[in-house]
Motif scaffolding. Structure first.
Motif, mmCIF file in Angstrom:
data_model
loop_
_atom_site.group_PDB
_atom_site.id
_atom_site.type_symbol
_atom_site.label_atom_id
_atom_site.label_comp_id
_atom_site.label_asym_id
_atom_site.label_seq_id
_atom_site.Cartn_x
_atom_site.Cartn_y
_atom_site.Cartn_z
ATOM 1 N N MET A 224 0.826 -1.206 0.000
ATOM 2 C CA MET A 224 0.000 0.000 0.000
ATOM 3 C C MET A 224 0.861 1.258 0.000
ATOM 4 O O MET A 224 0.587 2.226 -0.709
ATOM 5 N N LEU B 186 2.701 1.843 -3.337
ATOM 6 C CA LEU B 186 1.815 2.495 -4.304
ATOM 7 C C LEU B 186 1.680 3.986 -3.993
ATOM 8 O O LEU B 186 1.651 4.818 -4.910
ATOM 9 N N LEU B 187 1.613 4.314 -2.715
ATOM 10 C CA LEU B 187 1.560 5.721 -2.323
ATOM 11 C C LEU B 187 2.844 6.448 -2.734
ATOM 12 O O LEU B 187 2.801 7.620 -3.141
ATOM 13 N N THR C 282 -2.421 4.384 -11.325
ATOM 14 C CA THR C 282 -2.006 4.040 -9.960
ATOM 15 C C THR C 282 -3.173 4.136 -8.992
ATOM 16 O O THR C 282 -3.333 3.297 -8.095
ATOM 17 N N MET D 59 -4.625 1.223 -6.613
ATOM 18 C CA MET D 59 -4.839 1.437 -5.179
ATOM 19 C C MET D 59 -6.282 1.102 -4.785
ATOM 20 O O MET D 59 -6.536 0.595 -3.687
ATOM 21 N N ASP E 242 -6.422 -2.505 -4.423
ATOM 22 C CA ASP E 242 -5.784 -2.854 -3.148
ATOM 23 C C ASP E 242 -6.783 -2.707 -2.001
ATOM 24 O O ASP E 242 -6.888 -3.582 -1.126
ATOM 25 N N HIS F 67 -7.688 7.649 0.266
ATOM 26 C CA HIS F 67 -7.671 7.375 -1.174
ATOM 27 C C HIS F 67 -8.763 8.158 -1.882
ATOM 28 O O HIS F 67 -8.549 8.725 -2.966
ATOM 29 N N TYR G 107 -2.543 12.044 3.614
ATOM 30 C CA TYR G 107 -2.142 10.701 4.050
ATOM 31 C C TYR G 107 -1.394 10.752 5.385
ATOM 32 O O TYR G 107 -1.547 9.869 6.227
#
Length: 315
Positions: free
Chosen positions: A63, A66-67, A118, A122, A125, A248, A296
């Motif tokens: 995770m 990907l961030l 992306t 996510m 995910d 997200h 985030y």
């Protein structure tokens, strides 16, 4: 031959002039300060987030990888546009070379497409984490992230290439003043006397296919997530699941403003000053980049703790 600033020559141009806010030049002065502050914030926040994920072993999970991709893409997009805009505002450095203009055009289109892709990954995910939690560690692995990166590059790097190539193949004679702060396909191609139907159609159709398919898959993921969340009966489970999706979803809202800007530009270009759409294009390159890592960092406990440990160690 290099085009002169008055644009009154008939030879092929070798550079362009970025005329920011041609109808409202006074905007440049007051806009330069918040832009520079947002740029500094974007650089500092994204760099801090990247270093935190890199150094904190607890964040070495798919995770957060990907961030990191989102963070890198935001940084590149911001640095591709905002420093040049500030150079125009502060030093009147409006000239941009033929090559640099089309390179900027490619980076903007390619990296936005990669960011959209992306976000879609996510969303998948999140779907696996909430709808199939017991299988998460076997599905979302480091190998999954590697395959995702390969997919992101393969789907976007080459398919986007025809956009600047088609635009660069046009003949630009006489006019070299772009009524924009950035080298968008639409802004540049309208300077040519050639038929630009093909390159505009390619960007329009290709953009909607890529971004549209990503948004559809993201929407489907959230539909399945919402359905699974509503079935949860454990106390606090719904709030926890929705909180997991919150960051997200907020980032996705920031990113989706590019579609709103694009639609707004097409629909309202005759009713609203062109400077308004130019302003929206510029702000879209810096505001999400500045706010995404903060969102985030504030909403994700693991990242917040990682940043705190990093500062306590003094890096």
């Amino acid at each position: 031959m290099t085009a002169h600033q008055n644009g009154n020559i008939s030879a092929e141009v070798s550079d362009f002039l970025l005329n920011c806010f041609a109808r409202s030049p006074g905007w440049q002065l007051w806009l330069s300060l918040p832009l520079s502050l947002f740029l500094l914030l974007a650089m500092g926040a994204n760099t801090t987030l990247l270093i935190t994920i890199w150094l904190e072993a607890s964040l070495h999970e798919p995770m957060y990888y990907l961030l990191s991709i989102i963070t890198l893409l935001d940084l590149v997009l911001c640095l591709t546009v905002i420093p040049k805009v500030l150079a125009i505002f502060w030093f009147d450095l409006r000239s941009i070379s033929f090559f640099a203009c089309f390179l900027q055009m490619y980076i903007m289109n390619c990296f936005y497409a990669m960011e959209s892709c992306t976000f879609m990954i996510m969303a998948y995910d999140l779907y696996v984490a909430i709808c199939h939690p017991l299988r998460y560690t076997s599905i979302i692995t480091e190998q999954f992230v590697i395959k995702a990166v390969i997919f992101i590059l393969a789907r976007n790097v080459l398919p986007i290439l025809p956009i600047p190539i088609l635009s660069a193949q046009l003949h630009y004679c006489g006019r070299n003043a772009i009524e924009n702060c950035i080298c968008t396909n639409m802004s540049v191609s309208r300077l040519s006397s050639d038929d630009v139907t093909i390159n505009r159609l390619y960007q329009f159709i290709g953009g909607w296919i890529m971004l549209g398919s990503d948004l559809i898959l993201i929407f489907l993921s959230y539909t399945f997530i919402l359905r699974a969340v509503l079935k949860l009966k454990a106390e606090g489970a719904v709030a926890k699941a929705l909180s997991t999706c919150g960051s997200h979803f907020i980032l996705l809202l920031f990113f989706s403003t590019i579609l709103l800007v694009f639609v707004f530009t097409l629909v309202a270009k005759k009713k609203v000053s062109s400077d308004v759409t130019v302003l929206l294009n510029v702000l879209h390159h810096v505001i999400p980049a500045a706010l995404n890592p903060i969102i985030y960092g504030v909403r994700t406990q693991e990242i917040k703790q990682g940043i705190q440990r990093l500062f306590m160690k003094g890096w």
